[in-house]
Design a protein around this motif. Structure first.
Motif, PDB file in Angstrom:
ATOM      1  N   ARG A 119      46.819  61.902  48.400  1.00  0.00           N
ATOM      2  CA  ARG A 119      45.402  62.272  48.424  1.00  0.00           C
ATOM      3  C   ARG A 119      44.665  61.681  47.227  1.00  0.00           C
ATOM      4  N   LEU A 123      41.559  58.945  47.556  1.00  0.00           N
ATOM      5  CA  LEU A 123      40.238  59.349  47.077  1.00  0.00           C
ATOM      6  C   LEU A 123      39.544  58.230  46.301  1.00  0.00           C
ATOM      7  N   TYR A 138      38.842  56.772  51.102  1.00  0.00           N
ATOM      8  CA  TYR A 138      38.772  57.291  52.466  1.00  0.00           C
ATOM      9  C   TYR A 138      37.741  58.418  52.544  1.00  0.00           C
ATOM     10  N   PRO A 139      37.077  58.567  53.684  1.00  0.00           N
ATOM     11  CA  PRO A 139      36.179  59.711  53.871  1.00  0.00           C
ATOM     12  C   PRO A 139      36.978  61.008  53.973  1.00  0.00           C
ATOM     13  N   GLU A 140      36.296  62.127  53.792  1.00  0.00           N
ATOM     14  CA  GLU A 140      36.973  63.416  53.721  1.00  0.00           C
ATOM     15  C   GLU A 140      37.845  63.700  54.934  1.00  0.00           C
ATOM     16  N   HIS A 141      37.374  63.388  56.130  1.00  0.00           N
ATOM     17  CA  HIS A 141      38.144  63.722  57.327  1.00  0.00           C
ATOM     18  C   HIS A 141      39.434  62.914  57.433  1.00  0.00           C
ATOM     19  N   LEU A 143      41.369  62.171  54.790  1.00  0.00           N
ATOM     20  CA  LEU A 143      42.224  62.516  53.651  1.00  0.00           C
ATOM     21  C   LEU A 143      43.195  63.634  54.009  1.00  0.00           C
ATOM     22  N   SER A 145      44.499  67.112  53.895  1.00  0.00           N
ATOM     23  CA  SER A 145      43.881  68.383  53.512  1.00  0.00           C
ATOM     24  C   SER A 145      44.923  69.399  53.077  1.00  0.00           C
TER      25      SER A 145
END
Length: 299
Positions: A119, A123, A138-141, A143, A145
């Motif tokens: 992660r 980021l 990368y965009p949040e979706h 990454l 979680s």
């Protein structure tokens, strides 16, 4: 284009075509080859790293998701397992794009799981100099979680799935995934079956540590274990042991040359013992592999 360097704490002069290295191993594939390994576990081979897939009533667990360009083909392949809407979890064995770029699409459908360092790397911008590859954040979706530090266990489809972090082998964020009941292990890029592996020295990898980590896995599996490599055909314990012997044997040869005062260029001119020639049938030449070994010894 000629590769001019590989960052390993110092600049190493290597003269191998970048495009040839990448293209010889990662030929564009219009579809995935599906190989069923057990009743509910399959291996999918496309353009990038091998994908592991666990299917069942609780949905699909997918290990890695190939390049972004392969997402449409992967969508089509998943139809035979119920479709992408059945995805529950995606495990990223490490951050390299040939294992994680599919996150951009499939991250809309599933929870992504990886080691903490994966992660952190996704980021921010990353680079693999050997292949002249740069990665934007990368965009949040897309990454992970859910992340973990040392180990994590999932229970899905009547299977116990254990993720174990093996530090400093291929990168600084590698996971090996054990399907405990099925006796299957996905090695990620700790294992390139039949050819010299890429070890990402600049991003925390080291050949000596890779050999140690493979040794740890060998202690946990048996002769009936099905071994999914990061790259190459499905394997077993005996072949994984041979891979470890290659890592240790070639590292020892480079160490011996270094002890004689030879520099990198002299080592590359001398080469390795003929017994390792078959390991060049992948995508790294002996010269590049010597550079990676030399870099590992410098760490």
């Amino acid at each position: 284009m000629l590769i001019r360097s590989i960052l390993a704490g110092a600049v190493l002069s290597l003269f191998v075509g970048t495009s040839a290295i990448a293209e010889n191993h990662h030929q564009q594939s219009p579809k995935f080859k599906v190989q069923q390994l057990t009743e509910n576990i399959s291996m999918l081979r496309g353009k990038g790293g091998n994908i592991g897939l666990l299917a069942g009533e609780q949905g699909l667990l997918m290990i890695d998701d190939d390049y972004r360009s392969m997402s449409p083909a992967l969508q089509n392949t998943l139809q035979q397992f119920g479709g992408e809407d059945k995805l529950t979890y995606i495990i990223n064995t490490h951050w390299h794009g040939d294992h994680t770029e599919g996150n951009h699409h499939f991250g809309h459908h599933a929870t992504i799981i990886a080691h903490d360092n994966v992660r952190e790397r996704l980021l921010t911008s990353q680079e693999v100099k050997l292949f002249n590859m740069k990665t934007e954040p990368y965009p949040e979706h897309a990454l992970p979680s859910i992340t973990y530090e040392k180990a994590l266990t999932l229970y899905i489809n009547d299977e116990e799935v254990e993720l174990v972090h093996l530090a400093g082998g291929h990168t600084d964020g590698d996971s090996v995934v054990f399907f405990k009941k099925a006796n299957v292990v996905h090695m990620g890029d700790h294992y390139f079956n039949g050819f010299f592996p890429f070890v990402d020295i600049q991003n925390g990898g080291n050949v000596a540590r890779m050999a140690e980590n493979v040794g740890k896995v060998l202690e946990l599996i048996d002769d009936k274990t099905i071994v999914i490599p990061g790259h190459g055909p499905v394997s077993n314990k005996a072949e994984l042991k041979t891979f470890k012997m290659m890592l240790e044997g070639t590292l020892a040869e480079v160490q011996a040359m270094q002890d004689k005062g030879m520099n990198l260029g002299q080592m590359q001119l001398k080469g390795l013992s003929p017994k390792w020639q078959s390991w060049t049938n992948g995508f790294l030449s002996t010269s590049v592999w010597i550079g990676i070994l030399h870099s590992s010894l410098e760490k």
